[in-house]
Design an enzyme around this catalytic site. Structure first.
Site, mmCIF file in Angstrom:
data_model
loop_
_atom_site.group_PDB
_atom_site.id
_atom_site.type_symbol
_atom_site.label_atom_id
_atom_site.label_comp_id
_atom_site.label_asym_id
_atom_site.label_seq_id
_atom_site.Cartn_x
_atom_site.Cartn_y
_atom_site.Cartn_z
ATOM 1 N N GLN A 182 38.073 42.114 43.703
ATOM 2 C CA GLN A 182 37.682 40.900 42.992
ATOM 3 C C GLN A 182 37.168 39.842 43.983
ATOM 4 O O GLN A 182 36.179 39.172 43.755
ATOM 5 C CB GLN A 182 38.896 40.343 42.226
ATOM 6 C CG GLN A 182 38.576 39.214 41.256
ATOM 7 C CD GLN A 182 37.960 39.706 39.970
ATOM 8 O OE1 GLN A 182 38.205 40.835 39.558
ATOM 9 N NE2 GLN A 182 37.151 38.882 39.341
ATOM 10 N N SER A 217 41.397 36.993 37.219
ATOM 11 C CA SER A 217 40.722 37.885 36.273
ATOM 12 C C SER A 217 41.732 38.736 35.511
ATOM 13 O O SER A 217 42.719 39.219 36.086
ATOM 14 C CB SER A 217 39.763 38.806 37.032
ATOM 15 O OG SER A 217 39.338 39.866 36.198
ATOM 16 N N HIS A 219 41.187 41.596 34.657
ATOM 17 C CA HIS A 219 41.099 42.932 35.261
ATOM 18 C C HIS A 219 42.159 43.103 36.347
ATOM 19 O O HIS A 219 42.682 44.192 36.546
ATOM 20 C CB HIS A 219 39.709 43.167 35.857
ATOM 21 C CG HIS A 219 38.657 43.383 34.818
ATOM 22 N ND1 HIS A 219 38.572 44.528 34.069
ATOM 23 C CD2 HIS A 219 37.641 42.590 34.393
ATOM 24 C CE1 HIS A 219 37.547 44.451 33.233
ATOM 25 N NE2 HIS A 219 36.966 43.268 33.397
ATOM 26 N N ASP A 226 36.162 46.783 30.582
ATOM 27 C CA ASP A 226 34.713 46.656 30.360
ATOM 28 C C ASP A 226 34.255 47.993 29.801
ATOM 29 O O ASP A 226 34.487 49.041 30.419
ATOM 30 C CB ASP A 226 33.990 46.365 31.677
ATOM 31 C CG ASP A 226 34.308 44.985 32.216
ATOM 32 O OD1 ASP A 226 34.771 44.131 31.426
ATOM 33 O OD2 ASP A 226 34.107 44.758 33.421
ATOM 34 N N GLU A 269 30.252 38.002 27.147
ATOM 35 C CA GLU A 269 30.407 39.364 27.674
ATOM 36 C C GLU A 269 30.792 40.314 26.543
ATOM 37 O O GLU A 269 31.985 40.561 26.303
ATOM 38 C CB GLU A 269 31.496 39.404 28.769
ATOM 39 C CG GLU A 269 31.089 38.733 30.065
ATOM 40 C CD GLU A 269 32.050 39.009 31.218
ATOM 41 O OE1 GLU A 269 31.759 38.553 32.319
ATOM 42 O OE2 GLU A 269 33.091 39.683 31.012
ATOM 43 N N HIS A 272 33.497 43.095 27.451
ATOM 44 C CA HIS A 272 34.850 42.832 27.986
ATOM 45 C C HIS A 272 35.850 42.668 26.835
ATOM 46 O O HIS A 272 35.821 41.693 26.100
ATOM 47 C CB HIS A 272 34.806 41.573 28.862
ATOM 48 C CG HIS A 272 36.124 41.208 29.496
ATOM 49 N ND1 HIS A 272 36.367 41.336 30.852
ATOM 50 C CD2 HIS A 272 37.275 40.703 28.972
ATOM 51 C CE1 HIS A 272 37.595 40.933 31.130
ATOM 52 N NE2 HIS A 272 38.165 40.538 29.998
HETATM 53 ZN ZN LIG Z 1 35.399 42.488 32.319
#
Ligand SMILES: [Zn+2]
Length: 298
Positions: A182, A217, A219, A226, A269, A272
């Protein structure tokens, strides 16, 4: 004979007394030696502690000078002891949160991850994962090698299977992401904008609209996936239509909707998808709110 016997006994008694006295003296000597040794040990310990503290402080000070010229000036103008204190004080907030020093314009609070409803953990540019946050990972869909938090992975697998039965392949592209990755992605994006002529501060803010700073994030927490594509045209696909229709049934929401960018501070997005649990996903979908708004109402 009596006298002789008496004399022998007396001498024996005297010897015993002398022996006892000698033993007592030895014991006292040992005690004194031990107490001196102990006090020496304390001194040594204090010295060692002093050295180790000083070393720590100077290392911190050296680190701090990378970020703050003020500390260097303080070290030069103040006596060594005050300088050490100043350096320690200056460096302590940085220990609590490295990222706020690393990226100008960011001062995230530490995200509250110690909640029973872990699926509602809020991670965004204002809420950073604790440094010691650890995730147990599991593969999101068989054979893909893409991981999510092990508590989320089975839900993705279930959704993946159900979509597959409808002839839709929800290819997992990016699930859990290491904080170091990241960091690289984020800093590369900053460089990209700097190369376009933006200042470092402007480039950092622009980068954060697309890639969040390390630790902020979803993630990094392994809570989001994603899916299929990283292109906005994904919103025209069958996969996206399927997700909009069905994802909430499996606990996933579109995390950064087109009409919520002023709140999420993240560009739209369509790929996501964040796990928030079935019950909350359905509510969020029905209300038409983003996670930040939902948690305000909650
Ligand atoms: Zn993402």
């Amino acid at each position: 004979m009596d006298y002789i016997e008496y004399s022998i006994k007396k001498r024996k008694k005297e010897r015993k007394i002398k022996l006892a006295a000698a033993v007592a003296m030895i014991a006292v000597a040992i005690l004194i030696a031990f107490s001196v040794f102990r006090s020496g040990g304390d001194v040594n310990e204090k010295t060692t502690k002093g050295v180790s503290t000083e070393t720590g402080t100077s290392e911190e000070a050296a680190d701090t000078t990378l970020f703050e010229d003020v500390t260097t000036t303080k070290n030069r103008t103040e006596p060594p002891s005050s300088a050490s204190t100043a350096a320690t004080t200056t460096s302590s907030p940085r220990e609590e949160n490295t990222y706020e020093y690393a990226y100008a314009g960011f001062a995230p609070a530490v995200a509250n991850t110690d909640i029973s409803e872990w699926w509602l953990i809020l991670v965004n540019r204002d809420n950073i994962l604790p440094k010691d946050y650890s995730v147990t990972l599991a593969e999101a869909a068989p054979g893909t090698g893409v991981n999510l938090d092990s508590r989320v992975a089975p839900h993705y697998a279930k959704m993946y299977k159900a979509a597959g039965e409808d002839g839709v392949t929800l290819t997992p592209l990016s699930g859990h992401r290491r904080i170091s990755t990241q960091k690289n992605n984020f800093e590369n994006k900053i460089s990209y904008y700097q190369n376009k002529g933006y200042s470092k501060a402007e480039a950092t803010q622009l980068a954060a609209m697309i890639i969040l700073p390390p630790g902020t994030s979803e993630h990094n927490a392994g809570l989001a996936m994603d899916i299929c594509s990283l292109d906005e045209r994904f919103e025209k696909s069958d996969e996206f239509a399927w997700l909009c229709e069905n994802a909430a049934e499996y606990g996933f929401i579109l995390r950064y909707p087109k009409d919520k960018t002023d709140i999420t501070k993240i560009t739209y997005e369509p790929w996501h998808w964040r796990y928030v649990g079935v019950k909350d996903a359905k509510k969020i979908k029905a209300l038409g709110v983003c996670l930040e708004e939902y948690l305000e109402m909650y």
